[in-house]
Write an enzyme that holds these catalytic residues in place. Structure first.
Site, short mmCIF file in Angstrom:
data_model
loop_
_atom_site.label_atom_id
_atom_site.label_comp_id
_atom_site.label_asym_id
_atom_site.label_seq_id
_atom_site.Cartn_x
_atom_site.Cartn_y
_atom_site.Cartn_z
N ASP A 39 42.75 55.39 10.23
CA ASP A 39 41.69 55.75 11.18
C ASP A 39 40.61 56.64 10.56
O ASP A 39 39.85 57.28 11.29
CB ASP A 39 42.28 56.46 12.40
CG ASP A 39 42.65 55.50 13.52
OD1 ASP A 39 42.18 54.35 13.48
OD2 ASP A 39 43.41 55.91 14.42
N LYS A 50 37.18 56.68 11.98
CA LYS A 50 36.85 57.37 13.23
C LYS A 50 36.11 58.69 12.99
O LYS A 50 35.53 59.24 13.92
CB LYS A 50 38.12 57.62 14.06
CG LYS A 50 38.61 56.37 14.78
CD LYS A 50 39.71 56.69 15.76
CE LYS A 50 40.10 55.44 16.55
NZ LYS A 50 41.20 55.70 17.49
N HIS A 56 44.21 47.19 10.80
CA HIS A 56 45.18 47.63 11.81
C HIS A 56 44.85 47.17 13.23
O HIS A 56 45.70 47.26 14.12
CB HIS A 56 45.36 49.16 11.77
CG HIS A 56 44.15 49.95 12.13
ND1 HIS A 56 43.14 50.23 11.23
CD2 HIS A 56 43.77 50.57 13.30
CE1 HIS A 56 42.21 50.97 11.81
NE2 HIS A 56 42.56 51.20 13.07
N HIS A 57 43.64 46.67 13.48
CA HIS A 57 43.32 46.11 14.80
C HIS A 57 43.15 44.58 14.76
O HIS A 57 42.73 43.99 15.76
CB HIS A 57 42.04 46.74 15.37
CG HIS A 57 42.23 48.13 15.89
ND1 HIS A 57 43.07 48.42 16.95
CD2 HIS A 57 41.71 49.31 15.50
CE1 HIS A 57 43.05 49.71 17.19
NE2 HIS A 57 42.24 50.29 16.32
#
Length: 453
Positions: A323, A326, A375-376
């Protein structure tokens, strides 16, 4: 020697890893790419002219590269305080003399509630006027203390930690968080504070703007003796020319003390992954320990699947850093309690792309960049950011996707409360074999049933 050890030893300096990752810290601070590296160059040029010994220059070198390591820890509070994009608020404050009441008031007027009504803006302004100094001190304290702790986690000396802890102290005693004055402020912190401000004004206004801010704030923000050293270096040492080069990182590498260089060993790279995992999770109160949780679950799944030590290590790093993109997303979006607009959701969907962009810059993290960014993604192509399908998703990517969903659903978020494990498993089972890898879901279910995660 394993392939992983080979790619992380010998010719790669630890400072090169941190320099490449500093792009992520520039994002959080709302600064143009290269801000950290250029600040490091300014500070090291000053240190060289001062004649600091190799030990002190090494401590300063890493303080300059990690000066913003705590920057994510106050992002959510800053976004709430100003009802604004935290990155924009941070970018603007870098050019403001916030110890001056008129300047601080003008900054607040231009920053608070940019999309709100006049009434909302007025309310925020009243609060800022009443509590501005106390709020500012608290925001800086959180940021600087966290940054110092992260450098300690990576094994750097106290001189480095204290340079970051006292980064925003001012020569006249009106800085934060402790109000230190004059030579009470550690020398390395004085250099860092001067270097970062000079870089901001150089990037925005060129050499003339950088020299002017140094002169105007000399004796107030900055140690007058250091300002004189900086101006001498600018006049005689080609500072502005070096800052204008296409690759300032190369210039910075030359300024690292040769007898104090650190190798990017696997163990040090692991520490960086853990440290940046904490930086990522500090961005929002709703992601507390998420990176660590994903890494822990993914590693357990990888070990159960028979992964060897190198593949397991890669999976741990991918979990910790998945992440990192982000850090480039505003907390107005990350912390929003209600539904996202289409525009906001589009920005959120970009974070895996940013993850790939950041990690692919860093030698030891290039092998995990794609796994972390996947990861998505979903087996049926319905995921993001690339929308690829099963044929493009290797087993580590599939494991990480399941681990990420499991940890996310098991924790409180702005848009949902933590779900019981059995309910999370039910959601995973619904998508097993279509969107999610069936073997990965089965492995996780077995681990949960055994209380192994």
């Amino acid at each position: 020697m394993s392939p992983q050890t080979k790619r992380e030893s010998g010719d790669l300096r630890f400072s090169e890893v941190l320099s490449a990752l500093s792009f992520a810290l520039d994002l959080v601070e709302g600064q143009p790419e290269g801000h950290t590296v250029r600040s490091c160059l300014v500070g090291m040029k000053v240190a060289g002219r001062l004649g600091l010994d190799a030990e002190m220059r090494s401590a300063l070198f890493y303080a300059l590269l990690l000066k913003d390591a705590g920057c994510s820890s106050n992002a959510s509070m800053m976004s709430t305080l100003f009802d604004a994009d935290d990155m924009e608020a941070k970018k603007k404050v870098k050019t403001v003399d916030w110890t001056s009441l008129p300047h601080a008031a003008l900054y607040a007027a231009r920053t608070v509630s940019p999309d709100g009504s006049l009434l909302a803006k007025a309310g925020k302004m009243v609060r800022f006027a009443a509590r501005g100094q106390a709020e500012s001190r608290n925001l800086i304290r959180i940021r600087c203390e966290r940054g110092a702790d992260i450098t300690r986690l990576m094994g750097f000396p106290e001189e480095t930690a204290w340079a970051i802890r006292s980064l925003d102290e001012h020569w006249d005693g009106r800085g934060h968080p402790d109000g230190l004055k004059g030579e009470e402020i550690p020398l390395l912190a004085r250099i860092c504070g001067l270097a970062q401000t000079v870089e901001v004004f150089f990037t925005a206004h060129g050499p003339a703007g950088a020299e002017e801010v140094a002169r105007v704030r000399s004796g107030r923000w900055f140690d007058p003796a250091l300002v004189e050293v900086l101006l001498a270096e600018a006049a005689e040492g080609g500072l502005w020319k070096d800052l204008s080069r296409e690759d300032p990182q190369r210039e910075v590498t030359r300024l690292e003390p040769d007898d104090r260089t650190l190798e990017a060993t696997p163990e040090r790279v692991d520490l960086v992954a853990r440290a940046f995992g904490e930086i990522i999770d500090a961005k929002s109160p709703f992601t507390y320990r998420h990176s660590e949780g994903v890494a822990k679950v993914a590693v357990a799944m990888g070990e159960r699947a028979g992964f060897g030590p190198d593949a397991t290590r890669d999976l741990m790093r991918a979990g910790l850093l998945h992440d990192i993109g982000k850090l480039g997303i505003s907390n107005r979006i990350l912390d929003k309690p209600g539904p996202l607009t289409d525009e906001e959701y589009a920005k959120v969907r970009r974070h895996p792309e940013l993850t790939y962009e950041i990690l692919s810059r860093v030698g030891p993290f290039r092998p995990i960049a794609e796994t972390a960014a996947n990861h998505h993604e979903k087996l049926d192509g319905s995921g993001y950011h690339r929308g690829v399908g099963a044929e493009d998703l290797d087993f580590p990517s599939r494991i990480l996707a399941v681990a990420d969903i499991y940890d996310a659903l098991s924790a409180d978020r702005p848009y949902h409360k933590a779900l019981p494990k059995e309910k999370v498993l039910g959601i995973l089972r619904e998508d097993s074999g279509t969107k999610l890898d069936a073997d990965s879901v089965t492995i996780l279910e077995d681990l949960i049933n055994e209380n192994a995660v």
